[in-house]
Design a protein around this motif. Structure first.
Motif, PDB file in Angstrom:
ATOM      1  N   ASP A  34      46.914  38.023  21.244  1.00  0.00           N
ATOM      2  CA  ASP A  34      47.106  36.836  22.292  1.00  0.00           C
ATOM      3  C   ASP A  34      48.521  37.165  23.314  1.00  0.00           C
ATOM      4  O   ASP A  34      48.046  37.371  24.781  1.00  0.00           O
ATOM      5  CB  ASP A  34      47.532  35.672  21.798  1.00  0.00           C
ATOM      6  N   THR A  37      46.397  40.605  25.535  1.00  0.00           N
ATOM      7  CA  THR A  37      45.633  40.413  26.393  1.00  0.00           C
ATOM      8  C   THR A  37      46.543  39.219  27.205  1.00  0.00           C
ATOM      9  O   THR A  37      45.787  40.012  28.452  1.00  0.00           O
ATOM     10  CB  THR A  37      44.956  39.466  25.665  1.00  0.00           C
ATOM     11  N   THR A  38      47.572  38.569  27.254  1.00  0.00           N
ATOM     12  CA  THR A  38      47.526  38.001  27.853  1.00  0.00           C
ATOM     13  C   THR A  38      48.300  38.296  28.868  1.00  0.00           C
ATOM     14  O   THR A  38      48.534  38.191  30.529  1.00  0.00           O
ATOM     15  CB  THR A  38      48.304  36.202  27.821  1.00  0.00           C
ATOM     16  N   THR A  39      48.994  39.021  28.568  1.00  0.00           N
ATOM     17  CA  THR A  39      49.710  39.420  29.255  1.00  0.00           C
ATOM     18  C   THR A  39      49.759  40.610  30.257  1.00  0.00           C
ATOM     19  O   THR A  39      49.882  40.249  31.362  1.00  0.00           O
ATOM     20  CB  THR A  39      51.625  40.560  28.740  1.00  0.00           C
ATOM     21  N   GLU A  41      46.303  40.732  30.988  1.00  0.00           N
ATOM     22  CA  GLU A  41      45.496  39.844  32.446  1.00  0.00           C
ATOM     23  C   GLU A  41      46.870  39.539  33.273  1.00  0.00           C
ATOM     24  O   GLU A  41      46.261  39.355  34.433  1.00  0.00           O
ATOM     25  CB  GLU A  41      44.716  38.921  31.657  1.00  0.00           C
ATOM     26  N   LEU A  42      48.084  38.939  33.028  1.00  0.00           N
ATOM     27  CA  LEU A  42      48.706  38.666  33.942  1.00  0.00           C
ATOM     28  C   LEU A  42      48.720  39.615  34.879  1.00  0.00           C
ATOM     29  O   LEU A  42      49.511  39.390  36.166  1.00  0.00           O
ATOM     30  CB  LEU A  42      49.222  37.655  33.590  1.00  0.00           C
TER      31      LEU A  42
END
Length: 244
Positions: A34, A37-39, A41-42
């Motif tokens: 998580d 993927t979050t980093t 995508e940002l």
């Protein structure tokens, strides 16, 4: 297992950013997956995720990814090494690895460009290494190839280096430094250029001098010096310079 990461996405230097490339994040720990993927995508990437080796294999067959970010402790690594899947394209791989597991290879996925970030990892370094790998792959790179100069050779397929008949026992940082010098043979590289390539950020406090000194002790004994200092400018790799 907790987050294998130090620091955060905040940094005094701008973080490396993507432009919509597809990255496959392969991590068995959901919190790590998580976070990555979050980093990513940002930072401007598109991501997919896989929690094990068999799932990585299926995802690579079903979709072309530009790069794989993979935890070296991913469950089911044997499913990758046995070669039962045949992706049309083998993307570059960024391994997240503990120091004790750096010798582990992923031959079926990592037949081309491959790099390491040691755990606990820093987000800024992950983003920087991703950008470099994507750039090298986009330029045609030297995927699965061999870099050499005089009797010094570096094999990207196995992440090994040799000088003459000697195998060089290099750390990941020393390997990246040597690769950067080889790719830019006869070109003077500044401390800042080297530092950003090796670590993804500028490091002071003689970090580069110490790294170059360690690499020299491994590369240059027993033969003509190949790694040289251009005082006030930086370092370069080559043979018999007049101003060494």
């Amino acid at each position: 297992m907790g987050h294998p990461v130090y620091g955060s996405t905040s940094s005094p230097q701008p973080l490396a950013r993507g432009s919509g490339q597809w990255l496959l994040v392969a991590a068995g720990d959901p919190d790590t997956a998580d976070l990555l993927t979050t980093t990513l995508e940002l930072a401007g990437y598109r991501t997919g995720a896989a929690g094990g080796g068999a799932e990585v294999a299926r995802r690579l067959v079903a979709q072309r990814f530009d790069l794989v970010v993979m935890d070296a402790e991913l469950p089911g690594m044997d499913d990758l090494a046995q070669g039962r899947f045949k992706p049309a394209y083998r993307p570059p791989v960024l391994l997240l690895a503990g120091c004790e597991s750096l010798a582990r290879l992923v031959p079926e996925i990592g037949a081309g460009e491959r790099d390491y970030v040691t755990k606990p990892f820093r987000i800024a370094e992950v983003l920087a290494r991703v950008k470099v790998l994507l750039r090298d792959a986009g330029d045609g790179g030297r995927r699965g190839g061999r870099l050499d100069h005089a009797d010094l050779a570096l094999d990207d397929g196995t992440c090994r280096a040799r000088r003459g008949g000697r195998t060089l026992d290099l750390t990941p940082a020393e390997y990246r430094l040597l690769r950067h010098l080889l790719v830019n043979a006869h070109k003077v590289l500044s401390k800042e250029q080297i530092s950003r390539y090796v670590w993804g950020e500028f490091r002071g406090d003689n970090a580069i001098e110490q790294l170059v000194s360690r690499l020299r002790r491994k590369v240059d004994p027993g033969g003509p010096a190949l790694i040289h200092t251009r005082r006030g400018f930086g370092y370069w790799l080559g043979e018999s310079p007049e101003d060494a």
